[in-house]
Design a protein around this motif. Structure first.
Motif, PDB file in Angstrom:
ATOM      1  N   GLU A 318       0.890  -1.452   0.147  1.00 24.42           N
ATOM      2  CA  GLU A 318      -0.077  -0.099   0.026  1.00 24.42           C
ATOM      3  C   GLU A 318       0.928   1.144  -0.014  1.00 24.42           C
ATOM      4  O   GLU A 318       0.553   2.346  -0.643  1.00 24.42           O
ATOM      5  CB  GLU A 318      -0.756  -0.071   1.226  1.00 24.42           C
ATOM      6  CG  GLU A 318      -1.952  -0.981   1.128  1.00 24.42           C
ATOM      7  CD  GLU A 318      -2.711  -1.000   2.240  1.00 24.42           C
ATOM      8  OE1 GLU A 318      -2.785  -0.023   3.093  1.00 24.42           O
ATOM      9  OE2 GLU A 318      -3.936  -1.765   2.421  1.00 24.42           O
ATOM     10  N   ALA A 322       1.170   4.128  -2.756  1.00 25.09           N
ATOM     11  CA  ALA A 322       0.715   5.638  -2.207  1.00 25.09           C
ATOM     12  C   ALA A 322       1.855   6.495  -2.693  1.00 25.09           C
ATOM     13  O   ALA A 322       1.697   7.569  -3.089  1.00 25.09           O
ATOM     14  CB  ALA A 322       0.448   5.693  -0.932  1.00 25.09           C
ATOM     15  N   GLU A 326       1.532   9.713  -5.328  1.00 30.71           N
ATOM     16  CA  GLU A 326       1.987  11.199  -4.778  1.00 30.71           C
ATOM     17  C   GLU A 326       3.061  11.725  -5.524  1.00 30.71           C
ATOM     18  O   GLU A 326       3.029  12.934  -5.962  1.00 30.71           O
ATOM     19  CB  GLU A 326       2.462  11.050  -3.115  1.00 30.71           C
ATOM     20  CG  GLU A 326       2.919  12.328  -2.392  1.00 30.71           C
ATOM     21  CD  GLU A 326       1.731  13.347  -2.595  1.00 30.71           C
ATOM     22  OE1 GLU A 326       2.089  14.347  -1.955  1.00 30.71           O
ATOM     23  OE2 GLU A 326       0.586  13.177  -2.894  1.00 30.71           O
ATOM     24  N   TYR A 368      -6.108  19.649  -2.875  1.00 28.93           N
ATOM     25  CA  TYR A 368      -4.995  18.710  -1.988  1.00 28.93           C
ATOM     26  C   TYR A 368      -4.745  19.559  -0.895  1.00 28.93           C
ATOM     27  O   TYR A 368      -4.106  20.635  -1.163  1.00 28.93           O
ATOM     28  CB  TYR A 368      -3.880  18.327  -2.897  1.00 28.93           C
ATOM     29  CG  TYR A 368      -4.367  17.286  -3.913  1.00 28.93           C
ATOM     30  CD1 TYR A 368      -4.639  16.048  -3.859  1.00 28.93           C
ATOM     31  CD2 TYR A 368      -4.496  17.742  -5.345  1.00 28.93           C
ATOM     32  CE1 TYR A 368      -4.898  15.258  -4.787  1.00 28.93           C
ATOM     33  CE2 TYR A 368      -5.010  17.169  -6.180  1.00 28.93           C
ATOM     34  CZ  TYR A 368      -5.205  15.577  -6.063  1.00 28.93           C
ATOM     35  OH  TYR A 368      -5.617  14.670  -6.964  1.00 28.93           O
ATOM     36  N   ASP A 377       0.566   9.582   2.407  1.00 29.57           N
ATOM     37  CA  ASP A 377      -0.499   9.073   3.394  1.00 29.57           C
ATOM     38  C   ASP A 377      -1.548   9.662   2.537  1.00 29.57           C
ATOM     39  O   ASP A 377      -2.903   9.122   3.002  1.00 29.57           O
ATOM     40  CB  ASP A 377      -0.325   9.795   4.862  1.00 29.57           C
ATOM     41  CG  ASP A 377       0.912   9.142   5.365  1.00 29.57           C
ATOM     42  OD1 ASP A 377       1.161   7.900   4.891  1.00 29.57           O
ATOM     43  OD2 ASP A 377       1.372   9.476   6.512  1.00 29.57           O
ATOM     44  N   ARG A 378      -1.765  10.715   1.766  1.00 28.74           N
ATOM     45  CA  ARG A 378      -3.001  11.391   1.304  1.00 28.74           C
ATOM     46  C   ARG A 378      -3.656  10.198   0.110  1.00 28.74           C
ATOM     47  O   ARG A 378      -4.744  10.355   0.214  1.00 28.74           O
ATOM     48  CB  ARG A 378      -2.817  12.484   0.625  1.00 28.74           C
ATOM     49  CG  ARG A 378      -2.110  12.475  -0.703  1.00 28.74           C
ATOM     50  CD  ARG A 378      -2.193  13.922  -1.459  1.00 28.74           C
ATOM     51  NE  ARG A 378      -0.833  14.730  -0.975  1.00 28.74           N
ATOM     52  CZ  ARG A 378      -0.999  15.691  -0.499  1.00 28.74           C
ATOM     53  NH1 ARG A 378      -2.227  16.357   0.123  1.00 28.74           N
ATOM     54  NH2 ARG A 378      -0.031  16.661  -0.030  1.00 28.74           N
ATOM     55  N   PHE A 379      -2.718   9.134  -0.307  1.00 33.88           N
ATOM     56  CA  PHE A 379      -3.484   8.289  -0.976  1.00 33.88           C
ATOM     57  C   PHE A 379      -3.533   6.946  -0.307  1.00 33.88           C
ATOM     58  O   PHE A 379      -3.841   5.692  -0.987  1.00 33.88           O
ATOM     59  CB  PHE A 379      -2.722   7.950  -2.328  1.00 33.88           C
ATOM     60  CG  PHE A 379      -2.727   9.212  -3.142  1.00 33.88           C
ATOM     61  CD1 PHE A 379      -3.555   9.411  -4.068  1.00 33.88           C
ATOM     62  CD2 PHE A 379      -1.479  10.264  -3.239  1.00 33.88           C
ATOM     63  CE1 PHE A 379      -3.751  10.529  -4.700  1.00 33.88           C
ATOM     64  CE2 PHE A 379      -1.741  11.455  -4.056  1.00 33.88           C
ATOM     65  CZ  PHE A 379      -2.890  11.456  -4.731  1.00 33.88           C
ATOM     66  N   MET A 380      -3.508   6.852   0.997  1.00 36.68           N
ATOM     67  CA  MET A 380      -3.573   5.814   1.766  1.00 36.68           C
ATOM     68  C   MET A 380      -5.138   5.158   2.167  1.00 36.68           C
ATOM     69  O   MET A 380      -5.581   4.136   2.505  1.00 36.68           O
ATOM     70  CB  MET A 380      -3.045   5.707   2.891  1.00 36.68           C
ATOM     71  CG  MET A 380      -1.374   5.364   2.752  1.00 36.68           C
ATOM     72  SD  MET A 380      -0.789   4.058   2.175  1.00 36.68           S
ATOM     73  CE  MET A 380      -0.797   3.286   3.870  1.00 36.68           C
ATOM     74  N   ASP A 381      -5.776   6.096   1.910  1.00 33.68           N
ATOM     75  CA  ASP A 381      -7.468   6.109   2.195  1.00 33.68           C
ATOM     76  C   ASP A 381      -7.931   5.181   1.176  1.00 33.68           C
ATOM     77  O   ASP A 381      -7.377   5.059   0.138  1.00 33.68           O
ATOM     78  CB  ASP A 381      -8.034   7.477   2.242  1.00 33.68           C
ATOM     79  CG  ASP A 381      -7.702   8.187   3.481  1.00 33.68           C
ATOM     80  OD1 ASP A 381      -7.409   7.749   4.435  1.00 33.68           O
ATOM     81  OD2 ASP A 381      -7.696   9.622   3.430  1.00 33.68           O
ATOM     82  N   THR A 382      -9.219   4.542   1.578  1.00 32.44           N
ATOM     83  CA  THR A 382      -9.889   3.600   0.456  1.00 32.44           C
ATOM     84  C   THR A 382     -10.543   4.591  -0.265  1.00 32.44           C
ATOM     85  O   THR A 382     -11.377   4.092  -1.226  1.00 32.44           O
ATOM     86  CB  THR A 382     -10.752   2.737   1.163  1.00 32.44           C
ATOM     87  OG1 THR A 382     -11.469   3.361   2.294  1.00 32.44           O
ATOM     88  CG2 THR A 382      -9.735   1.703   2.216  1.00 32.44           C
ATOM     89  N   ILE A 383     -10.742   5.950  -0.195  1.00 30.31           N
ATOM     90  CA  ILE A 383     -11.510   6.726  -0.989  1.00 30.31           C
ATOM     91  C   ILE A 383     -11.141   6.877  -2.189  1.00 30.31           C
ATOM     92  O   ILE A 383      -9.998   6.926  -2.527  1.00 30.31           O
ATOM     93  CB  ILE A 383     -11.756   8.137  -0.498  1.00 30.31           C
ATOM     94  CG1 ILE A 383     -12.359   8.123   1.194  1.00 30.31           C
ATOM     95  CG2 ILE A 383     -12.503   8.929  -1.135  1.00 30.31           C
ATOM     96  CD1 ILE A 383     -12.222   9.478   1.861  1.00 30.31           C
TER      97      ILE A 383
END
Length: 454
Positions: A318, A322, A326, A368, A377-383
């Motif tokens: 993950e 991410a 990024e 952003y 970390d901004r792309f670690m969410d499942t959104i």
């Protein structure tokens, strides 16, 4: 003969051979032509005032607003980013600039996309469903196996001895050729020529943008046509990108020239974007040591399992994915979309050019938080990622192909290198700058990276 006539005859002897009447009419025609040209230029450069469209700074003939860009003193990336921000601060949806003598629109809102022809990146001829089904996990796993056996171990050793930009360019050429099924040694010189032709922002490029009649039709690479023809004839069982396109050619009504052109466009883009994106990524990891340590930790935990590296295992890493996302957000390879507009109510020139700064969208704090920071970390969410505000490879069916191929090569190189080495910035090295001579986002000076064993 008067004294003045004698002086003129002695100073300008060629006047003795010119018919006075011819000279008079030549001067008269030249004067009218100059006046007509001046009126035409003034009329052209008042286009946006007549259309009541906000304009950038005052244009100057013959470059319009693009003098520093055409002369390669400033990169197109930062130039359009500046105007994107300028128009956005004024709460405008778009604004006008002059490319030489042609008016162009700079679109600010992410949703303001043209439904016309794409000039850069080049228009993809595949349908969305064709592009989505083209690349399979089996193809990726076949490539990963070949990469691990022929390229993976050589990159870290060479990075200890040579400049990162040179090493990555050489090995990514070999890697991309493996991925597509080309013979790298036979094509090096031709590929370098095509890279320069496809991505150089020369005066000739801007002239063709300004006057589309100067555009020459694309010619598919002869060797590629021969390779695809042989694959189609012999029912090849190869498992690479060229074979995937050949199967598509057999099962569709696409012309072989169109598919061959698409293959080579994707090949050149994958090679160029992978190299520049990895340089940016290594730079950010060198600057952000905590992020580098976290990524190295994830790679170390995977290596301790002694599992075979596959496409499926890469997808499970993950923080690696991410970090790649990024990098592509902060440094989008396609930093600028150039499109020919059609049927847009807000654009009075129905066949005009529209520029959109992807760099401006990706660095917008509205989309952003802390956009100048490098934060995987901004792309670690499942959104799911918002496709209107995350456009590292532009729009259309071709962007997904490039996302898959570039991300795969970045992941393999990062895992291979960071399993053995760490990266820092060399002392005394100047900060990198964007290359003003290339259409895609790439560093021209630096980053001055230094690799050492863990």
């Amino acid at each position: 003969m008067s004294f003045s006539n004698i002086c003129l005859s002695e100073q300008f002897t060629f006047l003795n051979y010119i018919n006075p009447q011819f000279l008079f009419y030549s001067i008269l025609i030249g004067t009218f032509a100059s006046l007509f040209g001046l009126v035409w230029i003034l009329r052209t450069y008042t286009y946006f005032e007549k259309q009541k469209i906000p304009r950038g700074s005052l244009p100057k003939f013959p470059y319009g607003n693009f003098r520093e860009i055409v002369k390669a003193n400033t990169s197109l990336h930062t130039f359009l980013w500046k105007y994107h921000n300028k128009f956005k601060r004024k709460k405008l949806r778009f604004g006008g600039l002059f490319l030489l003598v042609r008016p162009v629109i700079v679109a600010v809102e992410p949703s303001e996309a043209s439904n016309g022809t794409s000039w850069f990146p080049k228009e993809c001829k595949l349908k969305p469903q064709e592009a989505a089904a083209l690349l399979t996990n089996d193809l990726f796993n076949s490539f990963i196996k070949t990469f691990n056996s022929s390229v993976k171990s050589a990159i870290p050793e060479t990075l200890l001895k040579s400049e990162a930009a040179t090493v990555l360019k050489d090995y990514l050429l070999e890697s991309t050729c493996l991925l597509f099924g080309f013979q790298a040694p036979q094509l090096v010189e031709e590929i370098n020529e095509l890279l320069e032709k496809n991505f150089a922002t020369s005066f000739k490029f801007y002239l063709r943008l300004c006057f589309p009649v100067l555009q020459s039709p694309p010619k598919p690479h002869k060797r590629l046509l021969e390779l695809m023809g042989a694959r189609k004839k012999n029912d090849s069982e190869a498992n690479d990108v060229v074979e995937a396109f050949t199967r598509l050619l057999n099962d569709s009504d696409h012309a072989v020239d169109d598919i061959a052109e698409e293959v080579f466009n994707v090949f050149l883009d994958t090679l160029s974007y992978s190299c520049s994106s990895l340089l940016f990524c290594f730079y950010e990891l060198a600057v952000n040591s905590e992020t580098q340590q976290e990524l190295m930790g994830e790679i170390r935990r995977f290596n301790q399992k002694n599992e075979a590296l596959t496409y499926e295992s890469l997808e499970k890493m993950e923080f690696l994915n991410a970090t790649i996302k990024e990098t592509l957000r902060k440094y989008p390879p396609v930093s600028t979309l150039i499109q020919q507009s059609k049927n847009l109510d807000w654009n009075p020139d129905k066949n005009g050019l529209i520029f959109k700064s992807i760099l401006g969208i990706h660095r917008d704090p509205l989309f952003y938080t802390k956009p100048e920071a490098f934060e995987p970390d901004r792309f670690m969410d499942t959104i799911p990622v918002n496709e209107d505000t995350y456009l590292p490879f532009g729009v259309g069916s071709g962007s997904q192909l490039r996302m898959q191929l570039v991300s795969l090569q970045m992941a393999l190189v990062l895992v291979g290198v960071l399993s053995q080495l760490k990266v820092t910035l060399r002392e005394g090295g100047a900060p990198f700058k964007y290359n003003p001579k290339l259409l895609y986002l790439s560093p021209s000076e630096g980053p001055h990276l230094e690799f050492s064993r863990i």
